[in-house]
Design a protein around this motif. Structure first.
Motif, mmCIF file in Angstrom:
data_model
loop_
_atom_site.group_PDB
_atom_site.id
_atom_site.type_symbol
_atom_site.label_atom_id
_atom_site.label_comp_id
_atom_site.label_asym_id
_atom_site.label_seq_id
_atom_site.Cartn_x
_atom_site.Cartn_y
_atom_site.Cartn_z
ATOM 1 N N GLN A 44 2.367 -4.669 -3.416
ATOM 2 C CA GLN A 44 3.425 -3.857 -4.003
ATOM 3 C C GLN A 44 3.678 -4.270 -5.451
ATOM 4 O O GLN A 44 3.861 -3.427 -6.332
ATOM 5 N N GLN A 45 3.677 -5.578 -5.690
ATOM 6 C CA GLN A 45 3.857 -6.070 -7.063
ATOM 7 C C GLN A 45 2.713 -5.613 -7.955
ATOM 8 O O GLN A 45 2.929 -5.230 -9.104
ATOM 9 N N ASP A 46 1.501 -5.671 -7.416
ATOM 10 C CA ASP A 46 0.332 -5.220 -8.183
ATOM 11 C C ASP A 46 0.479 -3.761 -8.593
ATOM 12 O O ASP A 46 0.200 -3.397 -9.738
ATOM 13 N N VAL A 47 0.915 -2.954 -7.653
ATOM 14 C CA VAL A 47 1.070 -1.533 -7.937
ATOM 15 C C VAL A 47 2.116 -1.322 -9.033
ATOM 16 O O VAL A 47 1.900 -0.555 -9.975
ATOM 17 N N THR A 48 3.230 -2.018 -8.909
ATOM 18 C CA THR A 48 4.293 -1.872 -9.907
ATOM 19 C C THR A 48 3.806 -2.269 -11.288
ATOM 20 O O THR A 48 4.042 -1.564 -12.281
ATOM 21 N N GLN A 49 3.104 -3.377 -11.358
ATOM 22 C CA GLN A 49 2.636 -3.862 -12.653
ATOM 23 C C GLN A 49 1.615 -2.917 -13.274
ATOM 24 O O GLN A 49 1.702 -2.571 -14.450
ATOM 25 N N GLU A 65 -9.934 4.169 -16.733
ATOM 26 C CA GLU A 65 -10.268 2.913 -16.065
ATOM 27 C C GLU A 65 -9.041 2.323 -15.355
ATOM 28 O O GLU A 65 -9.108 1.893 -14.210
ATOM 29 N N LEU A 66 -7.910 2.367 -16.053
ATOM 30 C CA LEU A 66 -6.675 1.829 -15.487
ATOM 31 C C LEU A 66 -6.217 2.671 -14.297
ATOM 32 O O LEU A 66 -5.702 2.159 -13.311
ATOM 33 N N GLU A 67 -6.455 3.970 -14.410
ATOM 34 C CA GLU A 67 -6.092 4.887 -13.336
ATOM 35 C C GLU A 67 -6.849 4.546 -12.053
ATOM 36 O O GLU A 67 -6.287 4.581 -10.963
ATOM 37 N N GLN A 85 -6.781 2.211 -6.596
ATOM 38 C CA GLN A 85 -7.246 1.221 -5.619
ATOM 39 C C GLN A 85 -6.085 0.359 -5.120
ATOM 40 O O GLN A 85 -5.991 0.052 -3.933
ATOM 41 N N ALA A 86 -5.221 -0.029 -6.054
ATOM 42 C CA ALA A 86 -4.079 -0.869 -5.678
ATOM 43 C C ALA A 86 -3.158 -0.118 -4.716
ATOM 44 O O ALA A 86 -2.636 -0.685 -3.761
ATOM 45 N N ARG A 87 -2.974 1.176 -4.969
ATOM 46 C CA ARG A 87 -2.123 1.984 -4.086
ATOM 47 C C ARG A 87 -2.738 2.104 -2.693
ATOM 48 O O ARG A 87 -2.037 2.022 -1.690
ATOM 49 N N GLU A 88 -4.053 2.313 -2.679
ATOM 50 C CA GLU A 88 -4.724 2.431 -1.388
ATOM 51 C C GLU A 88 -4.602 1.143 -0.589
ATOM 52 O O GLU A 88 -4.385 1.160 0.620
ATOM 53 N N GLU A 89 -4.731 0.017 -1.306
ATOM 54 C CA GLU A 89 -4.624 -1.259 -0.615
ATOM 55 C C GLU A 89 -3.212 -1.441 -0.052
ATOM 56 O O GLU A 89 -3.042 -1.890 1.084
#
Length: 412
Positions: free
Chosen positions: A35-40, A78-80, A85-89
């Motif tokens: 969740q933190q990864d996604v936010t960042q 690239e960031l997208e 990927q982060a959201r899927e995880e």
RNA sequence: GGAGGCUUCGCCUAGUCCGGUCUAUGGCGCCGCACUGCUAAUGCGGUUUGGGUUAAUCGCCCAUCCGGGGUUCAAAUCCCCGAGCCUCCGCCA
């Protein structure tokens, strides 16, 4: 799905709930990290978007800037990808989080269920025959032919058996008249999403029959349909109460050898389900109202029953608090589950994207899923109302729906 | 199975041919205020959703025009794939 903000605010409260379920292996830290990864990543992406939009605006009139804009776009792409990927995880991990448990839920397994209403059992020393023997005698149940047709754990219901089911249906409708239920007969084949939304997937992967070469599976209860049919909707008013009319299909994986006889644990059965959407502040009252309906109906069948609060081990992943009503089965001198009544809070509506406006704010409504009656009720009725000659006395409440008949008699 | 049409922020709708203040038009509904000696009429303002920032509000920022992908400095608009709805034809309980 649980509320991830609530989780992040107090992870220990959730961990205590998990411990009660015996589900300490659930990866809470992994979810919080994801969740933190996604936010960042979201914040980084948004900053890049601001620059990109500004540049694009100027590039419309200045061709010299276009190469630069192209470069920024590539960074953005690239960031997208990383963000996706982060959201899927995060979704993959979070979909495995079971619901919170109510404080009233006793910790433990079936043996820790708490009886909150005791049964009044008949004071007799007569012997009772099991329901399937009575049913075979009445000529309303044929498991042998069902086995030829479909295999074990099926039955062919015949004659007065079908009439009993229809009579119960009518009686149930009449008993809950005025409570605002809408009768719904939904499809029994549903998409994967429907099983996910209602909280059966990913937890109970092997419980449903899939259809070969299709994305569809047979629903184990109309609950799954009554929830998923409102996916992504904003419900205009609450409560929304349904009586779901459907056949239910279950693989019964993991129950080998249990209840192989008769009507108790089968691959296909009829159920009339009480399912409702409500506001959080009315969920307690409605939960009890559904329970009252169940008990009143079982009473009307002259079947002794008790009500229990299910222990943590007996509440499925999406459930928050569950009452079961267990009927007395005198042949084996035991109580068996007849109905199940779960407050699922907003767990299902979060997954399904179902919302409603309360005091101007968008919120996820609560759901309650409770058995009305099902084929097991026929078994309980037969076993408890049998006479020594194999006939069955029709409970008074049902007689008007069976042409006034008072007794079902054995054939030949 | 064949042919065609459609899908825009609660509902309806403009915009799509011909890419660029579309930062999405208008109506209905809803909310607030004003006014009128009535819960009528009128006027003014507000009203997609999700996320971020904030103690919170206001504000600001990002995304969002059925879904996904592509072209482009730039997509509601162009291209491809998919879903759903509708009409006609065919077939069929």
């Amino acid at each position: 799905m649980i509320d991830l903000k609530k989780l992040a605010a107090d992870p220990d409260a959730y961990r205590r709930s998990l411990a009660k379920r015996g589900a300490e292996s659930v990866d809470v830290d992994g979810v919080l990290k994801a969740q933190q990864d996604v936010t960042q990543l979201t914040q980084e992406y948004e900053q890049l978007r601001v620059q990109s939009k500004e540049l694009t605006r100027r590039a419309a009139r200045d061709e010299a800037l276009r190469a630069q804009a192209r470069d920024l776009r590539d960074q953005q792409t690239e960031l997208e990808t990383r963000l996706r990927q982060a959201r899927e995880e995060l979704n993959a991990k979070a979909s495995w989080l079971p619901n919170y448990l109510d404080d009233r839920v006793p910790a433990g397994d079936e043996s820790d269920n708490t009886v909150i209403r005791a049964a009044v059992l008949p004071d007799t020393d007569r012997t009772y025959r099991p329901h399937d023997e009575i049913a075979q005698g009445l000529g309303i149940l044929d498991t042998e032919r069902a086995a030829k047709l479909s295999g074990s754990r099926f039955y062919v219901l015949k004659g007065d058996g079908v009439r009993l089911r229809m009579a119960m249906f009518q009686l149930y409708l009449d008993m809950v008249e005025g409570q605002g239920f809408e009768l719904v007969s939904p499809p029994v084949l549903a998409k994967r999403f429907s099983f996910y939304a209602s909280g059966y997937l990913p937890f109970a992967q092997s419980d449903n029959f899939g259809i070969a070469d299709s994305e569809l599976s047979l629903t184990g209860t109309s609950e799954q349909a009554l929830l998923a049919m409102h996916a992504d909707e904003v419900l205009p008013e609450l409560p929304v109460k349904y009586l779901g009319d459907s056949m239910c299909f279950r693989t019964e994986a993991g129950s080998h050898g249990r209840d192989v006889r008769g009507m108790m644990r089968v691959h296909q059965f009829y159920k009339l389900e009480q399912f409702l959407y409500c506001a959080p502040d009315e969920v307690e009252a409605l939960h009890l109202q559904m329970l009252d309906n169940e008990v009143a109906f079982i009473d009307a069948l002259n079947v002794p029953s008790q009500t229990i609060i299910c222990s943590s081990g007996d509440v499925a992943a999406p459930g928050f608090f569950k009452y079961d009503v267990e009927a007395w089965f005198p042949a084996n001198q035991t109580f068996r589950e007849l109905t199940s009544n779960t407050n699922l809070t907003d767990y299902q509506t979060r997954r399904a994207g179902i919302r409603t406006r309360i005091d101007g704010k968008m919120v996820h409504p609560y759901t309650i899923s409770a058995t009305g009656f099902c084929d097991r009720h026929i078994a309980a009725l037969l076993e408890n109302n049998q006479n020594d000659d194999g006939s069955v006395t029709v409970p008074e409440a049902l007689r008007p729906y069976l042409g006034g008949r008072e007794v079902l008699r054995p054939v030949g």
